[in-house]
Design an enzyme around this catalytic site. Structure first.
Site, short mmCIF file in Angstrom:
data_model
loop_
_atom_site.label_atom_id
_atom_site.label_comp_id
_atom_site.label_asym_id
_atom_site.label_seq_id
_atom_site.Cartn_x
_atom_site.Cartn_y
_atom_site.Cartn_z
N CYS A 290 4.12 12.11 11.35
CA CYS A 290 4.36 13.22 12.27
C CYS A 290 3.14 13.51 13.12
O CYS A 290 3.24 13.87 14.27
CB CYS A 290 4.73 14.44 11.45
SG CYS A 290 5.14 15.89 12.41
N GLN B 56 -5.02 -3.68 -2.14
CA GLN B 56 -4.59 -2.67 -3.10
C GLN B 56 -4.63 -3.20 -4.54
O GLN B 56 -4.75 -2.41 -5.48
CB GLN B 56 -3.16 -2.20 -2.79
CG GLN B 56 -3.03 -1.37 -1.53
CD GLN B 56 -3.65 0.00 -1.65
OE1 GLN B 56 -3.91 0.51 -2.74
NE2 GLN B 56 -3.92 0.62 -0.52
N ASN C 87 0.81 -1.22 0.00
CA ASN C 87 0.00 0.00 0.00
C ASN C 87 0.84 1.27 0.00
O ASN C 87 0.35 2.33 -0.37
CB ASN C 87 -0.95 0.01 1.21
CG ASN C 87 -0.26 -0.37 2.48
OD1 ASN C 87 0.23 -1.49 2.63
ND2 ASN C 87 -0.18 0.56 3.40
N ALA D 14 -13.88 -3.04 -0.36
CA ALA D 14 -14.59 -2.32 -1.43
C ALA D 14 -14.12 -0.88 -1.58
O ALA D 14 -14.10 -0.34 -2.68
CB ALA D 14 -16.10 -2.34 -1.15
C1 LIG Z 1 -6.64 -0.42 3.07
C2 LIG Z 1 -5.88 -1.66 3.31
C3 LIG Z 1 -6.27 -2.58 4.29
C4 LIG Z 1 -7.42 -2.32 5.24
O1 LIG Z 1 -8.64 -2.33 4.60
P1 LIG Z 1 -9.96 -1.82 5.37
O2 LIG Z 1 -11.07 -2.29 4.52
O3 LIG Z 1 -9.84 -0.33 5.40
O4 LIG Z 1 -9.96 -2.43 6.70
C5 LIG Z 1 -5.55 -3.73 4.42
N1 LIG Z 1 -4.50 -3.98 3.63
C6 LIG Z 1 -4.08 -3.12 2.68
C7 LIG Z 1 -2.90 -3.46 1.85
C8 LIG Z 1 -4.76 -1.93 2.49
O5 LIG Z 1 -4.33 -1.07 1.58
#
Ligand SMILES: *Cc1c(COP(=O)(O)O)cnc(C)c1O
Length: 500
Positions: free
Chosen positions: A328, A183, A155, A204
């Site tokens: 930060c 992602q 991410n 989603a």
């Molecule tokens: C956003 C994200 C999550 C968490 O997803 P949520 O639906 O917000 O709990 C987990 N893993 C990755 C790699 C993400 O980018």
């Protein structure tokens, strides 16, 4: 004139597509399919049909069978269910687990929890390009390993994990394998059914669907490797009991169908915009592309700007919505653990911005963002250590400051999280002018700039105006950052030591 900031944070979340919102609205009121999908009457059946259709749309996007999709509240819950569920269900076979240090927090934290329960976790560190080498992974597997997890796409950097090779190693050794696809889904083609993957997490809201809904893919035959985290009405193969939220699921399904349609065109379009952005930023010089030289998602660009604190850079870019690699404003002042794991220095990890592009991003937005970043980086570099333009003109000596003696003092290391240097132009016992250079968070920068004004005219005996505590109050600096203001006091003390 204030217009809405340019949104380049699609990896954090995406807006719900209007068509998706429309589909969701059809499942809420008395005029729509509001029934409980578990009910056997017409209302229930209408909702259940909607859900069956959505399950098919989610499955189709990721190359799975509809029966393999377990709806959850999002990727955090899916990661927890897969990791805690598979480790606990197989604890009698072994208590060793393998994962990477650069996983999302919702993977790292369940593994840390399992360590407290007596499991042993091997934490792999990726190579400088951000990938775990299959050979290093194979070396970590043991006879008592029961579960491994490796994300499909990171991410922060967008770097793709070698899921086919590492999944295959797990399968050979009878180790359950989970991959976080939050992602990747909707951004690159996925064919889970053809991969050696047992579990996969989705959400989603990263693909133009609503927040609060996601899924766990459970491979045909892998249900027995999992134990539920909650108990209730038996829905979702008893892995995730509770009344199914029809509107959320229908929104998720509609978003997946849309993503599948748009992917062939959007992938190349967004990749080209990302390249355009990188070319503009690279031209600034002393910029580093994190995760360069390996396969990445099309929409994420993570760049370190040497000599510029990421949070200060964001503070200087009110017209841009992006994320920084340093935290930060959160409780922890830690630089990105992902970039640190890639071997970036603390300062370079703290000098990074993540630009993430999406469906609404245009070439003119990219150009405007690149121009704004260039101006801000050049301005902040003029204040930062080791930069040639730092000497002379930033909050430079006022014209007519006249002759004097230069007294300088610094605190913090140039490789550390905070570094600050004050230069005082003194005459006799009085400060005529003061200026500073720093690599620091926005609060520290602000207080340093204020101090320079407050130092003018002060005598050596009364050089330091007030205490860091008072400065913090004056500038509304959060308590956890007080330590950084002490660096400013240290630098002024160092000036005093050199003032002879
Ligand atoms: C956003 C994200 C999550 C968490 O997803 P949520 O639906 O917000 O709990 C987990 N893993 C990755 C790699 C993400 O980018």
């Amino acid at each position: 004139m204030s217009s809405a900031p340019i949104y380049l944070d699609y990896a954090a979340t995406t807006p719900v597509d209007p068509q998706v919102a429309q589909a969701m609205a059809e499942c809420l009121t008395a005029a729509g399919d509001f029934g409980n999908p578990s009910s056997v009457h017409a209302y229930g059946r209408a909702a259940a049909e909607r859900i069956a259709r959505a399950r098919g749309q989610v499955a189709a996007l990721v190359g799975a069978r509809p029966a393999d999709v377990v709806f959850t509240s999002g990727a955090t819950e899916s990661n927890n269910l897969a990791i805690l569920g598979a480790a606990r269900a197989n604890a009698d076979r072994g208590r060793h687990l393998v994962t990477s240090r650069t996983e999302h927090k919702s993977v790292l934290d369940p593994f840390r929890r399992l360590e407290k329960e007596g499991f042993e976790v091997t934490w792999l560190t990726p190579g400088p390009e951000g990938r775990i080498e299959p050979r290093a992974f194979a070396a970590a597997l043991r006879a008592d390993t029961v579960l491994a997890a490796l994300m499909y796409a990171n991410n922060e950097t967008g770097v793709l994990g070698d899921v086919p090779a590492i999944g295959a190693l797990c399968r050979e050794r009878g180790v359950a394998f989970h991959t976080d696809c939050a992602q990747a889904a909707g951004k690159i083609p996925l064919a889970l059914g053809e991969l050696p993957v047992d579990f996969a997490a989705f959400t989603a809201h990263k693909l133009y669907g609503p927040k609060g809904i996601g899924a766990l893919y459970v491979r045909d035959g892998a249900r027995g490797l999992l134990q539920a985290l909650s108990y209730g009405g038996g829905q979702e193969r008893s892995l995730r009991p509770g009344t199914l939220p029809t509107h959320q699921i229908v929104g998720f399904g509609a978003a997946c169908a849309l993503a599948a349609r748009e992917l062939p065109g959007e992938g190349p379009r967004i990749r080209a915009l990302r390249e355009r952005l990188w070319q503009a930023l690279e031209a600034l010089g002393d910029t580093y592309l994190n995760g360069a030289g390996t396969e990445r998602l099309p929409g994420i660009l993570n760049v370190s700007f040497a000599g510029v604190h990421g949070e200060s850079l964001i503070g200087a870019l009110p017209g841009l919505a992006v994320s920084s690699g340093s935290a930060c404003n959160s409780q922890s002042a830690e630089p990105s653990y992902v970039l640190r794991a890639l071997g970036r220095s603390t300062q370079l990890a703290q000098s990074s911005l993540r630009f993430s592009l999406g469906r609404c991003t245009t070439a003119s937005e990219v150009d405007a963002a690149a121009a704004a970043v260039s101006v801000a980086v050049q301005r902040l570099r003029a204040l930062s250590p080791g930069s040639p333009s730092a000497r002379g003109h930033r909050n430079g000596w006022a014209a007519g400051a006249g002759p004097g003696t230069l007294v300088a003092g610094e605190a913090g290391g140039q490789g550390e999280e905070t570094w600050v240097r004050f230069e005082l132009l003194v005459s006799g016992d009085t400060v005529k002018e003061a200026r500073f250079q720093a690599f620091a968070c926005p609060h520290t920068m602000e207080v340093a700039a204020w101090l320079c004004g407050a130092l003018r005219g002060r005598s050596r005996r009364a050089l330091v105006p007030g205490t860091p505590d008072a400065w913090a109050k004056e500038h509304a600096v959060p308590a956890e950052k007080l330590g950084r203001l002490l660096r400013l006091e240290d630098a002024l003390s160092a000036c005093l030591a050199h003032w002879t």
